[in-house]
Design a protein around this motif. Structure first.
Motif, mmCIF file in Angstrom:
data_model
loop_
_atom_site.group_PDB
_atom_site.id
_atom_site.type_symbol
_atom_site.label_atom_id
_atom_site.label_comp_id
_atom_site.label_asym_id
_atom_site.label_seq_id
_atom_site.Cartn_x
_atom_site.Cartn_y
_atom_site.Cartn_z
ATOM 1 N N LYS A 1 -6.592 1.810 5.491
ATOM 2 C CA LYS A 1 -6.723 1.054 5.963
ATOM 3 C C LYS A 1 -5.885 0.515 6.103
ATOM 4 O O LYS A 1 -5.825 -1.655 5.651
ATOM 5 N N PRO B 1 -3.077 -3.243 7.358
ATOM 6 C CA PRO B 1 -3.108 -3.676 8.175
ATOM 7 C C PRO B 1 -2.512 -3.603 9.643
ATOM 8 O O PRO B 1 -1.729 -2.153 9.127
ATOM 9 N N SER B 2 -2.958 -3.940 11.396
ATOM 10 C CA SER B 2 -1.802 -3.725 11.699
ATOM 11 C C SER B 2 -0.821 -3.596 11.763
ATOM 12 O O SER B 2 -0.474 -5.206 11.968
ATOM 13 N N LYS C 1 -2.854 11.591 9.561
ATOM 14 C CA LYS C 1 -4.197 10.352 10.307
ATOM 15 C C LYS C 1 -5.100 9.555 9.797
ATOM 16 O O LYS C 1 -5.264 8.655 9.441
ATOM 17 N N THR C 2 -5.911 10.821 9.713
ATOM 18 C CA THR C 2 -7.419 10.659 8.665
ATOM 19 C C THR C 2 -6.985 9.815 7.435
ATOM 20 O O THR C 2 -7.640 8.829 7.271
ATOM 21 N N GLU D 1 -3.079 4.336 -2.720
ATOM 22 C CA GLU D 1 -4.053 4.151 -2.257
ATOM 23 C C GLU D 1 -4.454 5.344 -2.078
ATOM 24 O O GLU D 1 -5.331 5.791 -2.489
ATOM 25 N N ASN E 1 -6.128 6.462 8.237
ATOM 26 C CA ASN E 1 -7.555 5.540 8.083
ATOM 27 C C ASN E 1 -8.376 5.212 7.129
ATOM 28 O O ASN E 1 -8.725 3.789 7.293
ATOM 29 N N ALA E 2 -8.024 5.945 6.145
ATOM 30 C CA ALA E 2 -9.057 5.876 4.886
ATOM 31 C C ALA E 2 -8.248 4.670 4.438
ATOM 32 O O ALA E 2 -9.137 3.909 3.600
ATOM 33 N N THR F 1 1.923 4.473 9.942
ATOM 34 C CA THR F 1 0.903 3.443 10.503
ATOM 35 C C THR F 1 1.677 2.197 9.141
ATOM 36 O O THR F 1 0.780 0.990 9.083
ATOM 37 N N LYS G 1 0.639 -1.448 -0.118
ATOM 38 C CA LYS G 1 -0.202 0.215 -0.358
ATOM 39 C C LYS G 1 1.064 1.444 -0.243
ATOM 40 O O LYS G 1 1.505 1.362 0.973
#
Ligand SMILES: Cc1cc2nc3c(=O)[nH]c(=O)nc-3n(C[C@H](O)[C@H](O)[C@H](O)COP(=O)(O)O)c2cc1C
Length: 465
Positions: free
Chosen positions: A429, A431-432, A422-423, A326, A426-427, A289, A263
């Motif tokens: 998304k 994987p952790s 961060k927004t 992405e 999050n969009a 992230t 990503k």
């Protein structure tokens, strides 16, 4: 002391008369005794020396045909390359063609020859010695999977039976060319790479030049000496006729389907006077992230922000294929006006919007989205200076610091860069990172890449004061 002299002479005679234990020539390969504890041998004493056969100087493919047929090949079948083929490729890159003066197939500024070819196969890592036309093995075992990870999981590196890494030492050039040294080294690497790519065509092989990789990781994986910088990775192999075999699929490390294998978010900045805080904080919030980030601009290489801070643009906006990302994020600062009437930027924004790819813009950059005509009816956060223009374009200027409306994420101020990043993250998304080892690895790589970029910037400043 005098009485020791006859013994010393005796020992010298014995040592020169005896062959080295285990040093034997087997069909062109000289094997040295294996080091049982480590699989890495110091550069002065290789694990094995492979004497390559004389290069073929009369291939069947004309230069024009090779030029016409060369295309980047990224999928290979599992067939290995012979030493003869590898030798021919190495010769094309760095072979000596004038034995009197030591001149080579590729030109070199001042005939300094700062480049070394590292050749990685499943057998191990070798360096090419042009003077002897030999391969010198100093690492036992394949590294293609590790190297592929360093190249952000590009499958071509993992799948190729042979990766040729062009590495260079700027030190060798600095004495002679001072601040032009680095540029000359890169230019020379281009010559060498093209020779190898054309030779691949001539040998009916496929190859691709890979520049997107973590320099520090690649250097460590190839056990390069400190002064060596990996400049290009060229996976070479027999082109796959159909899609990858199950074995190749299993070898592959990347879950992603785009050119970068992960990503990836691209941050588009002006070539000068961009807002550094917006760029660095947005990028960090996204990269933290575990998402891959790239910086694109109208100019690649070192670019300078509005406060004089330098950063490195990884790619040109002309090369952006929206399907590879992405999210596409526009950074503000006065320099962003450079893109107000830029057809490439307009094309990127329109295509991304049509494909519902996330589009971000901060401070004055939402004006770019308005100019591309995608903000009609959308809630938008932006610098107050843009209010009337955005409203004329049909946007709803909300006065908020952050807005997310469908695929469009906007932010008002530089201070909002962290929440903006961060927004966006999050969009997308991801994987952790806590549960996915690949993402943990990626995070380390991102940190290393950032460190390398900083080092590169320092280097640039040192040589281009
Ligand atoms: C400096 C440079 C870096 C490149 N890096 C990559 C890379 O990391 N991965 C990749 O798949 N292709 C890479 N390429 C290959 C280009 O994507 C390719 O040359 C381009 O798409 C044109 O296609 P062609 O080579 O078939 O003409 C790179 C090319 C250059 C010149």
């Amino acid at each position: 002391m005098k009485s020791l002299k006859p013994f010393a002479v005796f020992f010298i005679i014995i040592l020169t008369a005896l062959p080295l234990p285990g040093f034997a020539q087997v069909s062109g390969e000289f094997s040295l005794p294996q080091n049982t504890r480590r699989n890495v041998r110091s550069r002065s004493l290789p694990l094995k020396v492979v004497q390559l056969t004389e290069p073929n100087l009369a291939g069947n493919v004309s230069l024009e045909k090779a030029l016409a047929e060369r295309r980047s090949v990224r999928e290979f079948n599992e067939k290995k390359l012979s030493y003869k083929q590898i030798g021919q490729l190495a010769w094309a890159g760095q072979g000596i063609t004038d034995t009197n003066r030591g001149f080579r197939t590729a030109p070199s500024a001042g005939a300094v020859y700062p480049l070394t070819l590292y050749i990685a196969t499943d057998e191990g890592i070798f360096t090419y010695n042009p003077q002897e036309h030999t391969l010198q093995q100093f690492v036992q075992g394949g590294i293609s999977n590790q190297l592929a990870k360093a190249a952000f999981s590009q499958n071509a590196v993992a799948d190729a039976p042979c990766n040729i890494i062009i590495a260079g030492s700027v030190r060798k050039l600095v004495m002679k060319y001072q601040n032009a040294a680095r540029r000359y080294m890169f230019l020379e690497a281009g010559h060498v790479a093209q020779n190898i790519l054309l030779e691949s065509v001539s040998l009916d092989l496929g190859a691709v030049p890979i520049g997107v990789f973590n320099l520090d990781a690649a250097r460590r994986i190839c056990r390069m000496q400190r002064d060596m910088e990996p400049l290009y990775i060229i996976p070479v192999g027999y082109p796959a006729e159909k899609s990858a075999t199950p074995k190749q699929e299993a070898k592959r490390t990347s879950p992603g389907g785009n050119a970068f294998g992960l990503k990836t978010v691209v941050l588009i900045v002006a070539s000068k006077n961009f807002n550094e805080m917006e760029l660095l904080q947005t990028q960090k919030a996204i990269a933290d992230t575990g998402i891959n980030t790239l910086i694109a601009s109208s100019k690649t290489g070192v670019i300078m922000g509005m406060s004089g801070r330098r950063t490195h643009a990884d790619m040109s906006i002309d090369k952006i294929n929206v399907d590879d990302f992405e999210a596409i994020v526009f950074i503000g600062g006065p320099g962003a006006q450079e893109y107000f009437f830029n057809p490439t930027v307009e094309r990127i924004i329109k295509q991304a919007d049509e494909k519902n790819i996330i589009i971000g813009a901060i401070s004055i950059a939402p004006a770019l989205l308005a100019r591309a005509g995608i903000l009609n009816g959308h809630n938008v956060a932006a610098a107050p200076s843009q209010k009337s223009f955005l409203e004329t374009a049909g946007a709803k200027f909300t006065g908020s610091f952050i807005e997310k409306d469908g695929n469009i994420i906007t932010a008002a101020r530089s201070q909002d860069a962290v929440s903006f990043g961060k927004t966006i993250a999050n969009a997308v998304k991801p994987p952790s990172p806590n549960t996915n080892p690949l993402m943990q690895y990626r995070q380390q790589q991102i940190n290393q890449q950032q460190q390398m970029n900083q080092q590169n910037q320092m280097y640039q400043q040192l040589f281009n004061p």
